[in-house]
Design an enzyme around this catalytic site. Structure first.
Site, mmCIF file in Angstrom:
data_model
loop_
_atom_site.group_PDB
_atom_site.id
_atom_site.type_symbol
_atom_site.label_atom_id
_atom_site.label_comp_id
_atom_site.label_asym_id
_atom_site.label_seq_id
_atom_site.Cartn_x
_atom_site.Cartn_y
_atom_site.Cartn_z
ATOM 1 N N THR A 43 0.817 -1.222 0.000
ATOM 2 C CA THR A 43 0.000 0.000 0.000
ATOM 3 C C THR A 43 0.847 1.267 0.000
ATOM 4 O OG1 THR A 43 -1.789 -1.110 1.131
ATOM 5 C CG2 THR A 43 -1.718 1.262 1.380
ATOM 6 N N SER A 87 1.699 -7.669 -0.962
ATOM 7 C CA SER A 87 2.430 -8.659 -0.168
ATOM 8 C C SER A 87 1.705 -9.994 -0.043
ATOM 9 C CB SER A 87 2.825 -8.094 1.194
ATOM 10 O OG SER A 87 1.748 -8.070 2.070
ATOM 11 N N ASP A 119 0.487 -6.837 4.918
ATOM 12 C CA ASP A 119 -0.233 -8.091 5.140
ATOM 13 C C ASP A 119 0.681 -9.259 5.515
ATOM 14 O OD1 ASP A 119 -2.574 -6.794 4.668
ATOM 15 O OD2 ASP A 119 -2.896 -7.576 2.649
HETATM 16 N N1 ASP Z 1 -2.457 -5.486 0.630
HETATM 17 C C1 ASP Z 1 -1.371 -4.647 1.047
HETATM 18 C C2 ASP Z 1 -0.112 -5.478 1.084
HETATM 19 O O1 ASP Z 1 0.156 -6.135 2.029
HETATM 20 C C3 ASP Z 1 -1.652 -4.060 2.373
HETATM 21 C C4 ASP Z 1 -0.604 -3.112 2.891
HETATM 22 O O2 ASP Z 1 0.445 -2.872 2.337
HETATM 23 O O3 ASP Z 1 -0.843 -2.533 3.968
HETATM 24 O O4 ASP Z 1 0.612 -5.478 0.122
#
Ligand code: ASP
Length: 371
Positions: A43, A87, A119
């Protein structure tokens, strides 16, 4: 570095031609430190397009988003994964890639900051903590709950403070931190003690069984007594083999005999993190204990980790855990599930002898459990 290792790394780099982007910081003649940011995705770097959907961010814009980076008396370079990954898509190959990047650039930088999705950050930080042997420099994972471009983002503070920690030296000129850690929401925690516990608020990570290594307020307040160095006299060695033939088996009341039995006889399965109740307890049903005992007898590693966030496995405290101990299940003590599964992957990759793996699972390799 041994010649063979160097050759392997050169081949790796030829296959992954990274461009290092140098940030236009205070352009110091005598920088306090040299920091490499490894941007893997998540993110943090997601921008929002005109339709409101997330799209990858162009890292050359970072100084526009976080202008305070300019004032650092540091040399900061950025290496971005060719394709940033959410991730949830992180795999063993990415961990090896991160390890090899650190190995390749180890002598040229004083500290490393890995920007990573939240994540699975606790898994990656755990894996890297095992893979980087003789580490004497900081490797700080961080990320954000909101993209760097969002008005209320936590990205700026997380990155700026992670860089500050990665460049911090003590009076003797040695790094204050030389472990693999996660810095997030004002707390520095040991990477292999971290768990993601929150997806909506900024306090995404917790280290239930080990105190934070630092808290960032007006000053960064280090808890020196909890910071450890796992590096010895030798040179950095990065494991480049991990074995993914492992799984979790989370117990719940009423778990079915067929499911457990078929899972434990899965072809190629070598290690299981058994997520038990309370202080390491499991059902006493004959079929369950027989299945576990048979699997252990066939050479399967079964590692007992509690479903509770805090506390530890004490095999033998109750009859329901004594039975597991008798079948040859290994106690994970107060290890996290994330550290447990990556520790087995690592040990299966580097160790040949089963008795040595069993022994190491009981011990702390990188501060992941309290002996
Ligand atoms: N879905 C994202 C990831 O883990 C969530 C984040 O970065 O906070 O890549």
């Amino acid at each position: 570095m041994r010649r063979k290792q160097l050759l392997q790394l050169k081949i790796f780099l030829m296959m992954h031609p990274y461009n290092l982007l140098e940030l236009d910081t205070a352009a110091p003649n005598e920088p306090e430190a040299r920091i490499l940011i490894i941007y893997t995705g998540g993110t943090f770097g997601m921008g929002v397009d005109k339709h409101g959907s997330l799209k990858p961010f162009d890292f050359s814009e970072i100084l526009h988003e976080i202008p305070s980076l300019r004032s650092f008396n540091l040399i900061i370079k950025v290496l971005a994964f060719e394709k940033p990954v959410d991730s949830s898509d992180i795999n063993l190959g990415h961990w090896i890639e991160m390890g090899q990047i650190i190995e390749y650039y180890y002598d040229r930088f004083d500290g490393f900051v890995i920007l990573h999705g939240t994540d699975t950050m606790a898994y990656s930080a755990s894996a890297l903590s095992f893979m980087l042997d003789n580490l004497t420099k900081p490797v700080i994972f961080t990320g954000a709950q909101l993209p760097v471009t969002a008005p209320r983002t936590d990205a700026g503070d997380n990155l700026v403070t992670a860089i500050e920690i990665a460049s911090e030296r003590n009076e003797g000129g040695k790094p204050v931190v030389s472990e693999v850690c996660i810095y997030f929401n004002h707390h520095l925690i040991r990477g292999n003690r971290a768990q993601k516990v929150e997806s909506m608020h900024f306090d995404a990570f917790e280290s239930a069984n080990y105190p934070p290594l630092a808290k960032a307020g007006v000053e960064i307040d280090y808890s020196y007594q909890f910071i450890q160095s796992f590096g010895g006299e030798g040179v950095l060695h990065v494991a480049n083999k991990l074995d993914g033939n492992v799984t979790f088996l989370k117990l719940f009341p009423g778990i079915s005999e067929n499911v457990v039995k078929s899972m434990l006889v899965s072809p190629d399965l070598k290690g299981v993190v058994l997520e038990t109740f309370g202080s390491g307890n499991a059902p006493m049903a004959r079929w369950f204990l027989d299945a576990v005992s048979k699997a252990v007898g066939n050479g399967l590693l079964i590692y007992n980790v509690s479903q509770c966030l805090g506390g530890k496995v004490l095999q033998g405290r109750y009859e329901t855990s004594l039975a597991l101990k008798d079948t040859g299940v290994i106690s994970g003590k107060d290890i996290t599930s994330e550290a447990a599964i990556t520790k087995i992957m690592y040990l299966l990759g580097v160790e040949k002898r089963m008795d040595s793996i069993r022994n190491k699972l009981e011990l702390s390799l990188k501060g992941e459990l309290s002996e």
